[in-house]
Scaffold this motif. Sequence first.
Motif, PDB file in Angstrom:
ATOM      1  N   ALA A   1       0.869  -1.095   0.007  1.00 39.39           N
ATOM      2  CA  ALA A   1      -0.038   0.031  -0.030  1.00 39.39           C
ATOM      3  C   ALA A   1       0.865   1.332   0.016  1.00 39.39           C
ATOM      4  N   TYR A   2       0.246   2.381  -0.243  1.00 37.84           N
ATOM      5  CA  TYR A   2       0.836   3.681  -0.196  1.00 37.84           C
ATOM      6  C   TYR A   2       1.124   3.897   1.102  1.00 37.84           C
ATOM      7  N   GLU A   3       2.501   4.544   1.466  1.00 39.81           N
ATOM      8  CA  GLU A   3       2.713   4.743   2.805  1.00 39.81           C
ATOM      9  C   GLU A   3       2.039   5.772   3.498  1.00 39.81           C
ATOM     10  N   ASP A   4       1.544   6.738   2.904  1.00 41.61           N
ATOM     11  CA  ASP A   4       0.743   7.687   3.387  1.00 41.61           C
ATOM     12  C   ASP A   4      -0.647   7.565   3.475  1.00 41.61           C
ATOM     13  N   CYS A   5      -1.068   6.337   2.893  1.00 37.29           N
ATOM     14  CA  CYS A   5      -2.634   6.149   2.887  1.00 37.29           C
ATOM     15  C   CYS A   5      -2.973   4.723   3.758  1.00 37.29           C
ATOM     16  N   ILE A   6      -2.614   4.777   4.774  1.00 44.57           N
ATOM     17  CA  ILE A   6      -2.836   3.723   5.722  1.00 44.57           C
ATOM     18  C   ILE A   6      -3.147   3.861   6.972  1.00 44.57           C
ATOM     19  N   GLU A   7      -4.130   3.294   7.684  1.00 45.08           N
ATOM     20  CA  GLU A   7      -4.632   3.779   8.943  1.00 45.08           C
ATOM     21  C   GLU A   7      -5.223   2.629   9.669  1.00 45.08           C
ATOM     22  N   TYR A   8      -5.007   2.424  10.828  1.00 42.11           N
ATOM     23  CA  TYR A   8      -5.623   1.497  11.630  1.00 42.11           C
ATOM     24  C   TYR A   8      -5.725   1.786  13.203  1.00 42.11           C
ATOM     25  N   TYR A   9      -6.864   0.972  13.906  1.00 42.83           N
ATOM     26  CA  TYR A   9      -7.257   1.131  15.097  1.00 42.83           C
ATOM     27  C   TYR A   9      -7.028   0.089  15.884  1.00 42.83           C
ATOM     28  N   VAL A  10      -6.797   0.284  17.143  1.00 43.32           N
ATOM     29  CA  VAL A  10      -7.026  -1.114  18.023  1.00 43.32           C
ATOM     30  C   VAL A  10      -8.010  -0.838  19.229  1.00 43.32           C
ATOM     31  N   CYS A  11      -8.643  -1.687  19.747  1.00 44.79           N
ATOM     32  CA  CYS A  11      -9.712  -1.383  20.531  1.00 44.79           C
ATOM     33  C   CYS A  11      -9.153  -2.067  22.019  1.00 44.79           C
ATOM     34  N   LEU A  12      -9.898  -1.639  22.851  1.00 41.05           N
ATOM     35  CA  LEU A  12      -9.451  -2.090  24.335  1.00 41.05           C
ATOM     36  C   LEU A  12      -9.306  -3.395  24.572  1.00 41.05           C
ATOM     37  N   ASN A  13      -9.937  -4.293  23.631  1.00 42.87           N
ATOM     38  CA  ASN A  13      -9.880  -5.759  23.965  1.00 42.87           C
ATOM     39  C   ASN A  13      -8.739  -6.211  23.022  1.00 42.87           C
ATOM     40  N   GLY A  14      -7.979  -5.537  21.954  1.00 43.68           N
ATOM     41  CA  GLY A  14      -7.012  -5.910  21.243  1.00 43.68           C
ATOM     42  C   GLY A  14      -7.443  -6.235  19.871  1.00 43.68           C
ATOM     43  N   HIS A  15      -8.561  -5.924  19.339  1.00 38.42           N
ATOM     44  CA  HIS A  15      -9.091  -6.300  18.089  1.00 38.42           C
ATOM     45  C   HIS A  15      -8.403  -5.054  17.275  1.00 38.42           C
ATOM     46  N   MET A  16      -8.051  -5.374  15.911  1.00 36.16           N
ATOM     47  CA  MET A  16      -7.432  -4.346  15.161  1.00 36.16           C
ATOM     48  C   MET A  16      -8.008  -4.246  13.988  1.00 36.16           C
ATOM     49  N   LEU A  17      -8.363  -3.118  13.435  1.00 33.92           N
ATOM     50  CA  LEU A  17      -8.985  -3.108  12.088  1.00 33.92           C
ATOM     51  C   LEU A  17      -8.615  -1.753  11.175  1.00 33.92           C
ATOM     52  N   GLY A  18      -8.234  -1.744   9.837  1.00 31.57           N
ATOM     53  CA  GLY A  18      -7.572  -0.884   9.301  1.00 31.57           C
ATOM     54  C   GLY A  18      -7.994  -0.742   7.888  1.00 31.57           C
ATOM     55  N   ILE A  19      -7.335   0.346   7.156  1.00 32.78           N
ATOM     56  CA  ILE A  19      -7.827   0.437   5.790  1.00 32.78           C
ATOM     57  C   ILE A  19      -6.366   1.085   4.970  1.00 32.78           C
ATOM     58  N   CYS A  20      -6.276   0.839   3.741  1.00 33.04           N
ATOM     59  CA  CYS A  20      -5.205   1.277   3.152  1.00 33.04           C
ATOM     60  C   CYS A  20      -5.332   1.358   1.843  1.00 33.04           C
TER      61      CYS A  20
END
Length: 248
Positions: free
Chosen positions: A214-233
């Motif tokens: 993916a493009y380096e400046d077009c990636i984002e992800y989140y982590v929840c308090l339970n340790g699940h991760m979700l992201g987009i690129c």
Amino acid sequence: MILTKQYRCIHSTSCRCTKGHLSEDVIFLVFQQLNWNPKDIATLSCVCKWFDDLAKRVLWKEFCKTRAPKMMLDLQSSGSHSVDGSWRALGKLLIYCSGCSKGGLFNSIQIPGHFVYRTRFSRTSGKSFLLPQCRTDVLYVSDPCEHLDQGEEGDVGFFRGVFKSFSMSKVRKMLIKREAKLHPTEVCPYCKAKLWSMLQAKMIPQSASCRLGAYEDCIEYYVCLNGHMLGICTLLPLSDSEEASELE
């Protein structure tokens, strides 16, 4: 393995199956023959509180163990008999791409969430999403779910993952140390817990975009308090992503 432990019946007063419902052992055997079909488990959960409790305690756990046996064995190897955020949440994470909505978590375009037939989760890939000082943490990350030709956004990829023992992880400690803010409105689509932005915390390494292609400046992800991760690129064209993989 048949469960012998007995649990208090939690039928509600309005439940129609308060008399003579099947035992847990029988239901276990039925769903074992159904190969822990997630659609059937979800349908059973809607019947009443008792069935919903059984599904959360037993059926979703067996589904996860069948779908990703090595991954589940590793996630439980610390001695815990459960996982952060419940087995149902983890089962959903294994088979559901959350997509995104305008004005939502990623605030970009409208791509509906959907179920996926099969997804590979990799512990090795997970290392690429961690800063060097956090790479003793264990993170399983999926291959990106590709949504091609999304107008100005180009080719979009969604990815998701889960930490082992997130409450004791270096990533969590660093987020707290950096005083990272939880998202004010959005929650994890898998367990409904609050979310930290890894982009705002400046905790996304360059190796993540290389791993995703993916493009380096077009990636984002989140982590929840339970340790699940979700992201987009935003995915590179195929030839460019191959070069990025070689650089990594």
